[in-house]
Design an enzyme around this catalytic site. Structure first.
Site, short mmCIF file in Angstrom:
data_model
loop_
_atom_site.label_atom_id
_atom_site.label_comp_id
_atom_site.label_asym_id
_atom_site.label_seq_id
_atom_site.Cartn_x
_atom_site.Cartn_y
_atom_site.Cartn_z
CB SER A 182 53.88 32.90 55.66
OG SER A 182 55.03 33.09 56.30
CB THR A 225 55.15 37.70 51.47
OG1 THR A 225 53.89 37.10 50.83
CG2 THR A 225 56.13 37.74 50.17
CB THR A 263 54.05 34.38 49.52
OG1 THR A 263 53.30 34.28 50.51
CG2 THR A 263 53.24 34.66 48.06
NE ARG A 283 45.02 35.80 47.26
CZ ARG A 283 46.10 36.29 47.62
NH1 ARG A 283 47.40 35.44 47.80
NH2 ARG A 283 46.24 37.47 48.22
CG ASP A 319 51.18 41.09 46.93
OD1 ASP A 319 50.62 40.12 47.32
OD2 ASP A 319 52.20 41.68 47.19
CB THR A 330 54.59 41.61 52.85
OG1 THR A 330 54.09 40.34 53.64
CG2 THR A 330 55.23 42.78 53.99
N GLY A 331 51.59 41.56 52.46
CA GLY A 331 50.42 41.86 53.26
C GLY A 331 49.26 41.34 52.23
N GLY A 369 47.43 40.78 49.57
CA GLY A 369 47.84 40.84 48.01
C GLY A 369 46.89 41.63 47.35
N1 ASP Z 1 51.11 39.46 49.77
C1 ASP Z 1 51.01 37.94 50.08
C2 ASP Z 1 49.59 37.41 49.15
O1 ASP Z 1 48.67 38.22 49.31
C3 ASP Z 1 50.65 37.56 51.52
C4 ASP Z 1 51.63 37.98 52.36
O2 ASP Z 1 52.57 38.82 52.39
O3 ASP Z 1 52.41 37.05 53.01
O4 ASP Z 1 49.47 36.45 48.61
#
Ligand code: ASP
Length: 331
Positions: free
Chosen positions: A86, A189, A207, A217, A220, A240-241, A243
């Site tokens: 990731s 991330t 990330t 794409r 965030d 994280t999460g 985006g």
């Molecule tokens: N925040 C990251 C994204 O949306 C994803 C992640 O947390 O791994 O690209």
């Protein structure tokens, strides 16, 4: 039995701060208790891979590096980790089978740099720092970011998927019919925030983004204020999460702004998660997002939409994983 969706509807009846009792019962550890070490240095970073990254950041600080050096060098460990799917070039690709990376870095005085949708660069966090220090800009994307990397002497890596990422991608192609997916599992991330012995703050975030995202794409993580924000007077936060859900609320900036207004880091993270849930009501069943934040006193906090989010904390007492508070009790 009341489902998570029902609880969510109940939650929307109140304001972000007035949560009906029934909804409260559905939550676990929310609002979060918050943490305080009142001790410097302090390094926090998202997920289990944060342990190795924190260890490196701590070492950099211990050998006289700045907090900016520490947060850059720390997450380079994760970017370099071949087992990580990731972060970095061994990460999962987009739906066209191409790994594209996002990263950002920020100092307490507001200096910042970021790169988005960049290919073949092993350490996008270092490229983000170079954008901050060696250009008049803050953000470079795609081909231009790559050209700049080359002009700075950074090598272009082979564009070959890691064998495990390749297998997973091929399997995904069979079942997914090339549809980009967004769900609670396909991301992780590393975001790192740190405070040095003199109270200086800095942060980094890097990330490979959501697995099997559409080509082009951007999440965030490279967006200052969404994936990362640092303000020497108020605090630092990273995310994280999913985006898309984080960008909609300028999540990291919001956490820092709430701290500026007097909230503790934990209260700030809790409120950011409430705001995210409110703004993403139609899709919340598919969203996981988590935030960590700290202030210059050594108070810190973490909150996530649902269980499973944890972060690594390095103090003089050691380097260990801590569970975040979460809004929903189910995954
Ligand atoms: N925040 C990251 C994204 O949306 C994803 C992640 O947390 O791994 O690209």
């Amino acid at each position: 039995m009341t489902t998570r969706k029902d609880f969510f509807k109940l939650g929307l009846l109140g304001s972000t701060l007035l949560i009906p009792d029934a909804f409260k019962k559905a939550t676990r550890l929310f609002p979060g208790p918050g943490f305080s070490v009142r001790e410097k240095p302090l390094i926090l970073s998202t997920w289990n891979h944060g342990i190795a990254a924190n260890a490196r950041a701590w070492e950099v600080l211990g050998s006289g590096g700045s907090i900016l050096d520490a947060v850059e060098q720390g997450v380079r460990v994760t970017e370099n980790d071949e087992t990580n799917r990731s972060v970095g070039l061994a990460g999962h690709p987009d739906r066209d089978g191409i790994v594209t990376l996002d990263a950002s870095i920020m100092k307490g005085n507001g200096d910042c740099g970021s790169v988005a949708f960049v290919r073949r660069i092993k350490h996008p966090i270092t490229l983000a720092r170079k954008v901050m220090e060696n250009t008049p800009h803050i953000m470079l994307a795609g081909e231009g970011a790559q050209q700049f990397a080359v002009s700075e002497g950074m090598p272009l890596e082979d564009e070959k998927l890691h064998p495990d990422a390749k297998n997973a991608y091929e399997k995904w192609l069979e079942e997914a019919e090339y549809k980009p997916v967004i769900n609670i599992e396909n991301h992780d991330t590393i975001g790192m925030i740190g405070l040095d012995g003199d109270g200086n703050l800095a942060g980094s975030c890097t990330t490979s983004g959501l697995s099997y995202k559409m080509h082009g794409r951007v999440g965030d993580s490279p967006i200052i204020g969404a994936g990362l924000y640092v303000d020497q007077k108020s605090g630092a936060a990273t995310a994280t999460g999913m985006g898309e859900s984080i960008i909609k609320i300028c999540g990291s900036f919001l956490a820092v702004e709430l701290m500026r207004q007097g909230r503790s880091p934990q209260e700030a993270c809790d409120e950011v998660v409430r705001r995210l849930i409110e703004k993403n009501r139609g899709q919340i069943d598919d969203i996981q997002a988590g935030f960590i934040a700290m202030n210059t006193e050594g108070d810190y906090g973490a909150a996530a939409v649902r269980p499973g989010f944890n972060f690594a904390r390095h103090t003089s007492g050691g380097n260990e994983m801590v569970d975040s508070s979460n809004y929903f009790s189910e995954r």
